[in-house]
Scaffold this motif. Structure first.
Motif, short mmCIF file in Angstrom:
data_model
loop_
_atom_site.label_atom_id
_atom_site.label_comp_id
_atom_site.label_asym_id
_atom_site.label_seq_id
_atom_site.Cartn_x
_atom_site.Cartn_y
_atom_site.Cartn_z
N ASN A 1 0.77 -1.08 -0.33
CA ASN A 1 -0.31 0.25 0.16
C ASN A 1 1.15 0.97 -0.11
OD1 ASN A 1 -2.78 -0.54 -0.76
ND2 ASN A 1 -2.29 -1.97 1.70
N TYR B 1 1.47 1.69 -3.66
CA TYR B 1 0.12 2.18 -3.89
C TYR B 1 0.16 3.44 -3.95
CZ TYR B 1 -4.65 3.06 -4.31
OH TYR B 1 -6.03 3.16 -5.17
N GLY B 2 0.37 4.47 -3.00
CA GLY B 2 0.69 5.70 -2.14
C GLY B 2 1.92 6.65 -3.13
N SER C 1 1.20 6.62 -6.90
CA SER C 1 0.31 7.26 -7.08
C SER C 1 0.37 8.85 -7.44
CB SER C 1 -1.14 7.23 -6.00
OG SER C 1 -0.06 7.92 -5.02
N VAL D 1 -5.64 11.19 1.53
CA VAL D 1 -5.79 9.80 1.50
C VAL D 1 -7.42 9.41 1.85
CG1 VAL D 1 -4.73 7.33 1.70
CG2 VAL D 1 -3.23 9.66 1.82
N THR E 1 -5.51 11.18 -2.60
CA THR E 1 -5.89 8.69 -3.13
C THR E 1 -6.57 7.78 -2.41
OG1 THR E 1 -3.92 9.32 -4.28
CG2 THR E 1 -4.20 7.45 -3.84
N ALA F 1 -7.49 4.72 -0.60
CA ALA F 1 -6.68 3.78 -0.09
C ALA F 1 -7.49 2.16 0.12
CB ALA F 1 -6.03 3.80 1.08
N ARG G 1 -5.75 1.54 5.25
CA ARG G 1 -3.85 1.32 4.53
C ARG G 1 -3.74 2.81 4.36
NH1 ARG G 1 -4.26 -3.79 6.71
NH2 ARG G 1 -5.49 -5.23 5.75
N VAL H 1 -0.38 4.12 2.49
CA VAL H 1 -0.48 5.09 1.30
C VAL H 1 0.34 6.15 2.13
CG1 VAL H 1 -1.72 6.25 -0.18
CG2 VAL H 1 -2.04 4.21 0.79
N THR I 1 -4.53 11.61 6.02
CA THR I 1 -5.38 10.84 5.60
C THR I 1 -6.43 11.36 6.98
OG1 THR I 1 -5.30 9.30 7.69
CG2 THR I 1 -3.37 8.64 6.23
#
Lengths: 76, 374, 257
Positions: free
Chosen positions: B64, B67-68, B71, C56, C74, C76, C80, C84, C99
């Motif tokens: 993940n 993924y971050g 992105s 996030v 984004t 997640a 998670r 991220v 987040t």
């Protein structure tokens, strides 16, 4: 001291009739309409417009940001 | 300048990542690939190139993190081994769905379950038949040497950014742990933040400047939008098949029998070809380098020339299904492969060809799987 | 003075932040998520940092946060978001990364990510909306569901013996050295909302000064999940949630209160 007058504008289609704005108004300005908006929600309106001081309490707790607030100084 | 070194596969891969200008690596310890993150932590690439290296709290967290970073348009990768890859599969599915470029390395060990730490190729299905949920595929590169462990890092990122898709390097404990000569490429500069923003401003979430906001998500609650997203993915896979399928042929020109094997098995099968030829058996080898897209055409063509094909894999029979699909049952196809982490020998491979193909030569597709590994 | 004389552009003192889109919020009427969204966007707008801010979004009721927050975001996988965000903050040390998560996302499936992101002291803001229930999926028990509180998966009330007690995540992470600021706020009245906004602002200031992780819990209502009308749910929250989840700063400038 100069008196302050306020008013709110409710976006009637955004308001979901949750009434969270009512208990936070110190002047008991807000009520819920009998009519409903497109989604079937009763919406907020100024029940006592004269009492509004524009303190923004209602606007800040409104989850959907349906309330805009105006305020103006008036000479006594 | 490029350098000749003697290195472990896992370490060559780590060094190649630094030299390929990778921006970030997020990993987690698991045998047989912990050397990747150990090498990176020792090498401290943040001093050499500014590359971020972080050991996450789990493989799930690591993927993940990939993924971050992905992105935001950064060049990012992770590595793990079989059980760890299973933990990463949800994240990988998200990366595919959100159309993000990233490189994942699986140094395969014996499975299922905790399995063994010895080499295996039993993650073939997991790698090429999806693994995670939903309609997606991974472009899969299968290195067969320490040199390819190094070279494929850059190749993988080229594909990842060409298609904005996750790419898997499917190695195994053998390739990861053995030491071989490797020619390392020159250092490639990392893109500056400004260059990343400029290059990927149309999609990367680097901060909303005077443009519409960018959103990275794999969620489409409206079915029409989700279907459009799936079609976008399928288009990519078609293009991958057309433009980026890779394989190698070894003595197939006059071959009457064919081995199909990738990665470490292909090296053993290559030796088996030599042994066979010494005994007058004209064998050849096709080595798939990309497992998806799978080199169907060359197998379909060779099926007109050879009398039988042996799929040689360190598992209980997985790639054999793709061989069967490729040759459409025109010739007998059988599987041979040790499992549990045992590496088959060239002699065993040749004997399997003689027993399963040359001696009985029957069309094998009616047999159940068990018989093929006993 | 007629109302119409007051309602003039020059007299406007409050309106929706331009960092909130015009998309109708998917949240139930009176849900605190909307207010928490707005306060966060107002802080980012007032600090003028939108060009360097990346949000996030989690999985849960606020999974669609990026439809409402007019910033780069984004989404997640469930639980998670902290991982991220970690990667984004590590790759972009000058950015403001936050987040926005619910209690199931942060304190159930994402517990490990939460603990370790806090422990590493990532330079990010975690906004944690605790409404004691899984809202999006229809009202199941969450890690912060109170003892005796009903939900679709604790229909006879949460039973400590078989389901454990609710987790106090903010106190838990506050003990991690990496956490610089840990506070518990709420947004259901103007007083609480203003305080919450200050806390969010302080958190983003901490990010600017690279102080490490700021953890903001917002105890909020879930009228649908709790099966009450919005104002009743806010009263119930004060009477039941606040005693177990007391409001206020728990750790400031790296020191426990």
């Amino acid at each position: 001291m100069a008196k302050v007058k306020g008013a709110i504008v409710v976006n009637t289609e955004v308001c979901k009739g949750c009434e969270v704005c009512i208990p936070v108004c110190p002047e008991d300005v807000i009520g819920m309409t009998a009519e409903v908006n497109m989604k079937g929600y009763h919406y907020a309106y100024m029940k006592n417009p004269q009492a509004c001081t524009g303190c923004t309490n209602c606007a800040i707790v409104c989850p959907d940001r349906a309330i805009s607030v105006y305020r103006v100084k008036v000479s006594a | 300048m490029s350098e000749l070194k003697l290195m472990k596969g896992n370490e060559a891969l780590a060094e190649a990542a630094i030299r390929a200008g990778v921006d970030a690596y997020f990993g987690y310890p698991i045998t047989p690939q912990s050397e990747v993150i150990e090498y990176l932590m020792t090498e401290q690439p943040e001093k050499r190139t500014g590359m971020v290296v972080l050991q996450a709290e789990s493989e799930i967290a690591a993927i993940n993190m990939v993924y971050g970073a992905a992105s935001t348009g950064k060049k990012v990768m992770t590595s793990s081994s079989s059980p760890g890859i299973s933990l990463k599969l949800e994240g990988i599915s998200y990366i595919a769905g959100a159309e993000l470029p990233a490189v994942i390395v699986n140094v395969v060990r014996g499975g299922p379950g905790l399995g063994t730490i010895q080499p295996s190729q039993a993650d073939y299905f997991q790698s090429v038949k999806g693994g995670g949920h939903g309609d997606y595929k991974l472009y899969v590169l299968a290195p067969a040497s320490v040199q390819e462990m190094s070279d494929f890092v850059e190749d993988a990122f080229d594909i990842a950014f060409k298609y904005r898709a996750p790419v898997l390097i499917l190695s195994d404990g053998l390739i990861g742990q053995m030491m071989e000569k490797v020619v390392l490429k020159d250092q490639q500069e990392r893109l500056t933040d400004e260059e990343v923003i400029k290059k990927y401003d149309s999609w990367a979430t680097t901060g909303k400047t005077n443009r519409e906001r960018n959103i990275i998500t794999s969620l489409d609650l409206q079915s029409e939008k989700m279907e459009a997203r799936v079609h976008r993915l399928m288009k990519k896979y078609e293009q991958m098949e057309l433009e980026d399928t890779r394989y190698e042929e070894f003595q197939t020109e006059d071959a009457e029998y064919l081995f199909v094997a990738y990665g470490s098995s292909s090296r053993i099968a290559q030796k088996a070809v030599k042994l066979a030829r010494k005994k007058g058996i004209k064998a050849g080898l096709v080595r798939p380098i990309t497992l998806f897209p799978y080199p169907k055409k060359v197998l379909f063509k060779l099926a007109n020339q050879v009398k039988g094909i042996l799929s040689v894999e360190l598992n209980a029979g997985q790639m054999i299904e793709d061989v069967l699909l490729s040759v459409e049952h025109k010739v007998p196809v059988a599987h041979f492969g040790r499992t549990g982490g045992i590496i088959h020998t060239p002699e065993e491979v040749l004997e399997a060809l003689e027993q399963k193909i040359i001696k009985n030569g029957s069309i094998r597709h009616h047999k159940t799987r068990e018989s093929s590994i006993l | 003075m007629e109302v119409l004389d007051i309602i003039k552009p020059e007299n406007q003192v409050f309106c929706k932040s331009k960092l909130m889109t015009d998309t109708t919020l998917s949240y139930c009427p009176g849900c605190g998520h909307g207010t928490a969204h707005n306060l966060t966007m107002e802080v980012i707008d007032e600090m003028g940092i939108v060009e360097n801010t990346i949000g996030v979004a989690p999985v849960g009721c606020s999974v669609l946060a990026y439809d409402f927050m007019n910033i780069d975001m984004t989404q997640a996988a469930h639980g998670r978001a902290p991982a991220v965000a970690t990667a984004i903050a590590r790759c972009w040390p000058e950015k403001y990364v936050f987040t926005y998560q619910g209690d199931g996302d942060l304190a159930a499936i994402g517990t490990a990510e939460t603990i370790h992101t806090c422990n590493r002291g990532e330079n990010i803001v975690i906004i944690f909306v605790n409404n004691g229930i899984y809202g999006m999926t229809g009202g199941q028990m969450a890690p912060t569901t109170l003892e005796g509180m009903r939900s679709s998966t604790s229909p006879y009330g949460r039973e400590a013996k078989t389901m454990g007690m609710p987790i106090k995540m903010t106190e838990l992470v506050a003990n991690l050295p990496g956490v610089y600021y840990a506070t518990r706020q709420s947004v259901h009245t103007h007083k609480h909302a203003r305080k919450a906004k200050k806390a969010i602002k302080k958190a983003f200031e901490n990010t600017r000064l690279k102080k490490g992780l700021s953890f903001i819990e917002i105890v909020s209502n879930c009228n649908s999940g709790w099966k009450m009308n919005p104002n009743e749910s806010n009263i119930w929250m004060e009477e039941h949630m606040f005693p177990y989840f007391p409001l206020g700063d728990i750790k400031v400038n790296g020191k426990l209160k």
